[in-house]
Design an enzyme around this catalytic site. Structure first.
Site, short mmCIF file in Angstrom:
data_model
loop_
_atom_site.label_atom_id
_atom_site.label_comp_id
_atom_site.label_asym_id
_atom_site.label_seq_id
_atom_site.Cartn_x
_atom_site.Cartn_y
_atom_site.Cartn_z
N SER A 96 -16.70 32.12 -121.55
CA SER A 96 -16.52 33.47 -121.01
C SER A 96 -17.44 34.47 -121.70
O SER A 96 -17.74 34.35 -122.90
CB SER A 96 -15.06 33.91 -121.23
OG SER A 96 -14.91 35.27 -120.94
N GLN A 130 -20.46 32.16 -118.46
CA GLN A 130 -19.87 33.02 -117.43
C GLN A 130 -20.22 34.47 -117.71
O GLN A 130 -20.02 34.96 -118.83
CB GLN A 130 -18.34 32.85 -117.41
CG GLN A 130 -17.63 33.76 -116.42
CD GLN A 130 -17.14 35.05 -117.06
OE1 GLN A 130 -16.75 35.06 -118.23
NE2 GLN A 130 -17.16 36.15 -116.31
N TYR A 145 -19.59 38.40 -116.95
CA TYR A 145 -19.07 39.63 -116.36
C TYR A 145 -20.27 40.56 -116.39
O TYR A 145 -20.74 40.94 -117.47
CB TYR A 145 -17.91 40.19 -117.18
CG TYR A 145 -16.58 39.52 -116.90
CD1 TYR A 145 -16.13 39.33 -115.60
CD2 TYR A 145 -15.77 39.09 -117.94
CE1 TYR A 145 -14.92 38.72 -115.34
CE2 TYR A 145 -14.55 38.48 -117.70
CZ TYR A 145 -14.13 38.29 -116.40
OH TYR A 145 -12.94 37.69 -116.15
N THR A 153 -18.88 36.04 -112.31
CA THR A 153 -17.53 36.28 -111.77
C THR A 153 -17.55 37.58 -110.98
O THR A 153 -17.80 38.66 -111.54
CB THR A 153 -16.52 36.34 -112.94
OG1 THR A 153 -16.58 35.08 -113.62
CG2 THR A 153 -15.10 36.57 -112.43
N LYS A 160 -18.33 33.10 -108.84
CA LYS A 160 -16.92 32.71 -109.03
C LYS A 160 -15.99 33.76 -108.45
O LYS A 160 -16.14 34.96 -108.75
CB LYS A 160 -16.64 32.54 -110.52
CG LYS A 160 -15.19 32.23 -110.88
CD LYS A 160 -15.07 31.88 -112.35
CE LYS A 160 -13.66 31.51 -112.76
NZ LYS A 160 -12.78 32.65 -112.96
N HIS A 170 -8.77 33.55 -109.53
CA HIS A 170 -8.77 33.97 -110.93
C HIS A 170 -7.38 33.67 -111.55
O HIS A 170 -6.86 34.42 -112.37
CB HIS A 170 -9.07 35.47 -111.03
CG HIS A 170 -9.74 35.89 -112.32
ND1 HIS A 170 -11.05 36.27 -112.39
CD2 HIS A 170 -9.28 36.00 -113.59
CE1 HIS A 170 -11.36 36.61 -113.63
NE2 HIS A 170 -10.29 36.44 -114.38
N ARG A 207 -4.63 36.39 -111.00
CA ARG A 207 -4.62 37.55 -111.91
C ARG A 207 -5.26 38.79 -111.31
O ARG A 207 -5.29 39.83 -111.95
CB ARG A 207 -5.38 37.19 -113.20
CG ARG A 207 -4.69 36.13 -114.01
CD ARG A 207 -5.62 35.48 -115.01
NE ARG A 207 -5.92 36.30 -116.17
CZ ARG A 207 -5.13 36.45 -117.22
NH1 ARG A 207 -3.96 35.84 -117.24
NH2 ARG A 207 -5.49 37.18 -118.24
N ASP A 235 -11.06 26.42 -108.56
CA ASP A 235 -10.01 26.50 -109.58
C ASP A 235 -8.84 27.32 -109.08
O ASP A 235 -8.87 27.86 -107.98
CB ASP A 235 -10.53 27.00 -110.93
CG ASP A 235 -10.77 28.51 -111.02
OD1 ASP A 235 -10.06 29.30 -110.35
OD2 ASP A 235 -11.68 28.89 -111.78
N SER A 236 -7.83 27.37 -109.90
CA SER A 236 -6.56 28.09 -109.69
C SER A 236 -5.46 27.13 -109.25
O SER A 236 -5.28 26.83 -108.07
CB SER A 236 -6.69 29.24 -108.69
OG SER A 236 -7.63 30.19 -109.17
N GLY A 237 -4.77 26.61 -110.26
CA GLY A 237 -3.61 25.76 -110.01
C GLY A 237 -3.79 24.30 -110.39
O GLY A 237 -2.86 23.51 -110.21
N ARG A 253 -3.38 21.26 -112.39
CA ARG A 253 -2.50 20.88 -113.51
C ARG A 253 -2.50 19.37 -113.76
O ARG A 253 -2.23 18.92 -114.85
CB ARG A 253 -1.04 21.33 -113.21
CG ARG A 253 -0.87 22.84 -113.04
CD ARG A 253 -1.11 23.59 -114.35
NE ARG A 253 -1.00 25.04 -114.21
CZ ARG A 253 -2.02 25.87 -113.96
NH1 ARG A 253 -3.25 25.38 -113.84
NH2 ARG A 253 -1.83 27.16 -113.85
N GLY A 256 -7.95 25.54 -116.11
CA GLY A 256 -7.74 26.82 -116.77
C GLY A 256 -6.64 26.78 -117.82
O GLY A 256 -6.78 26.16 -118.89
C1 LIG Z 1 -5.93 34.30 -120.05
C2 LIG Z 1 -7.00 34.13 -119.01
C3 LIG Z 1 -8.25 34.68 -119.23
C4 LIG Z 1 -9.26 34.50 -118.29
N1 LIG Z 1 -10.51 34.98 -118.56
C5 LIG Z 1 -11.51 34.79 -117.67
C6 LIG Z 1 -12.84 35.23 -117.97
O1 LIG Z 1 -13.11 35.74 -119.03
N2 LIG Z 1 -13.78 35.05 -117.01
C7 LIG Z 1 -13.50 34.45 -115.80
O2 LIG Z 1 -14.40 34.32 -114.97
N3 LIG Z 1 -12.27 34.01 -115.53
C8 LIG Z 1 -11.28 34.15 -116.42
N4 LIG Z 1 -10.03 33.66 -116.15
C9 LIG Z 1 -9.80 32.91 -114.91
C10 LIG Z 1 -10.08 31.41 -115.11
O3 LIG Z 1 -11.46 31.17 -115.25
C11 LIG Z 1 -9.57 30.58 -113.91
O4 LIG Z 1 -10.10 31.13 -112.72
C12 LIG Z 1 -8.05 30.55 -113.86
O5 LIG Z 1 -7.52 30.34 -115.13
C13 LIG Z 1 -7.57 29.45 -112.91
O6 LIG Z 1 -6.19 29.49 -112.78
P1 LIG Z 1 -5.22 28.45 -113.54
O7 LIG Z 1 -5.48 28.61 -114.98
O8 LIG Z 1 -3.83 28.88 -113.18
O9 LIG Z 1 -5.55 27.08 -113.03
C14 LIG Z 1 -9.01 33.80 -117.07
C15 LIG Z 1 -7.74 33.24 -116.87
C16 LIG Z 1 -6.75 33.39 -117.83
C17 LIG Z 1 -5.42 32.74 -117.60
#
Ligand SMILES: Cc1cc2nc3c(=O)[nH]c(=O)nc-3n(C[C@H](O)[C@H](O)[C@H](O)COP(=O)(O)O)c2cc1C
Length: 387
Positions: free
Chosen positions: A130, A148, A150, A176, A258, A282, A285, A313-315, A317, A336
């Site tokens: 990140s 990654q 920002y 992102t 992303k 994300h 979030r 991504d996202s989910g 496990r 993640g």
């Molecule tokens: C605590 C936290 C911090 C994150 N920080 C970043 C980040 O700095 N940059 C980014 O592109 N995504 C960030 N993400 C998103 C993750 O890259 C990813 O998309 C996400 O965790 C996927 O969901 P999952 O963990 O529930 O599978 C973050 C997610 C979490 C939980």
């Protein structure tokens, strides 16, 4: 990867240790691992990692979407030799898995991203670092890794980040685009908790020559002023599709966008000459109530065709989740939160266990479904539960 190595060895080792009264050091089940991390982390930090935006609707829906797809295993096939590797840009991945960029790992464990990188290297899974990393990108080494971004407001800072990432050996850039500002995260608001204000996740900023040159005093002498400057430059609300040309012109790395959820945005990424995209909410979030990432995947894969790899991504496990996402058209997935729970309970060892077990789970679930390579995963192995 063959049945004689990885998953087979892991299982044999575990059961052999069991005869000596030893069980795996950290919980095997990811929900139990999270529960242990919850016990060990301060409540505001646990919530920062665990929760999503608003009512956590998308966070829950991301998981539910996996339940709507069922694998149909096939029998009586030779599964002796298995190779799940894929090629992605300039990297050879032993399995279609990378570590998602996660901010502020230094808040979770003193060694933060460095511990994660060591575990990733040991297991052979690339890491996406990140922007909001506790350690600077130069300090996180010794593993295949992507950076990654920002995307900052200040072009000079952006250029500096891009150059530093290339010089430090990162092999792809993940930009992102779903986080122009931070989502409405109720837990963080309730705890009035933002790790960056507590000197977490700012390693890349504090070490940046362009940022340091713009400060009247070194960050070590006046952290408040440094923080104010970082906040002023770190994001830009105005960026639009055509602005991506600036990144294209200033890096030789493949660029992966992303946070795409709409097929038209995926088409736009192709039109802008991007090299790949990541379908992602994300981790629920950003937009509470948005479409679940897995539901967004098939129409995006259809829109993009073979013009660029679509990651997901996202989910994720379990191994079965990886199979489902790949079968629906993802080239690879990003893991993640689970590895952060490993980091919280066991540092480098905890992350390593999470990754080894996930790879073994994927390998064994593939084999038991009659599949020996990632390339064999396609929509034919799935059925929708409601059909
Ligand atoms: C605590 C936290 C911090 C994150 N920080 C970043 C980040 O700095 N940059 C980014 O592109 N995504 C960030 N993400 C998103 C993750 O890259 C990813 O998309 C996400 O965790 C996927 O969901 P999952 O963990 O529930 O599978 C973050 C997610 C979490 C939980």
């Amino acid at each position: 990867m063959t049945s004689g190595s990885n998953s087979g060895d892991i299982c044999n080792g575990i059961f052999r240790d069991g005869l000596l009264g030893k069980t795996p050091p950290y919980p095997t089940n990811i929900h139990d691992l999270e529960a242990l991390a919850k016990e060990q982390l301060p409540p505001e930090l646990y919530a920062y990692v665990a929760d999503g935006a608003g009512n956590n609707t998308t966070l829950r829906d991301d998981r539910r979407a996996f339940g709507r797809w069922k694998i149909i295993p096939r029998m009586m096939r030779d599964i002796t030799t298995r190779d799940h590797s894929i090629e992605l840009f300039n990297d050879h991945l032993k399995a279609p898995i990378l570590l998602a960029p996660i901010a502020c790992q230094d808040a979770v464990h003193p060694e933060g991203e460095v511990a994660v990188a060591r575990a990733a290297a040991a297991v052979g899974v690339p890491m996406v670092l990140s922007t909001v990393s506790g350690k600077s990108m130069e300090e996180v080494g010794d593993t295949p890794r992507w950076f990654q971004l920002y995307w900052p407001k200040d072009n000079a800072v952006t250029k500096s980040f891009l150059q530093r990432a290339e010089d430090a050996g990162y092999s792809a850039l993940v930009v992102t685009i779903d986080t122009k500002s931070t989502g409405w995260r109720e837990s963080d608001i309730a705890h009035a908790y933002l790790p960056h204000l507590r000197q977490k996740g700012i390693g890349n900023f504090l070490s940046d020559p362009v940022i340091r040159a713009a400060l009247d005093e070194a960050p070590e002498d006046n952290f408040r002023a440094a923080c104010a400057h970082i906040f002023a430059v770190h994001r830009d609300l105005t960026q639009e599709w055509d602005d991506l040309a600036f990144l294209r012109d200033n890096t030789n790395l493949p660029i992966v966008l992303k946070g795409i959820l709409h097929p038209d945005d995926a088409r736009e990424a192709v039109a802008q000459g991007m090299d790949g995209i990541i379908v992602s909410t994300h981790g629920g979030r950003q937009v509470d109530g948005s479409i679940a990432a897995l539901d967004a995947l098939p129409p995006i894969v259809e829109a993009v065709g073979d013009k660029m790899p679509v990651l997901f991504d996202s989910g994720i496990r379990h191994g079965a989740d990886i199979m489902k996402a790949i079968a629906l058209g993802a080239r690879a997935v990003l893991l993640g939160r689970p590895y952060i729970w490993g980091l919280a309970v066991g540092g480098e060892d905890g992350v390593r266990q999470v990754l080894e077990f996930l790879l073994a789970d994927y390998d064994i679930n593939m084999a038991q479904s009659g599949l020996t390579t990632t390339a064999q995963l396609g929509p034919d192995i799935l059925r929708r539960a409601d059909e």
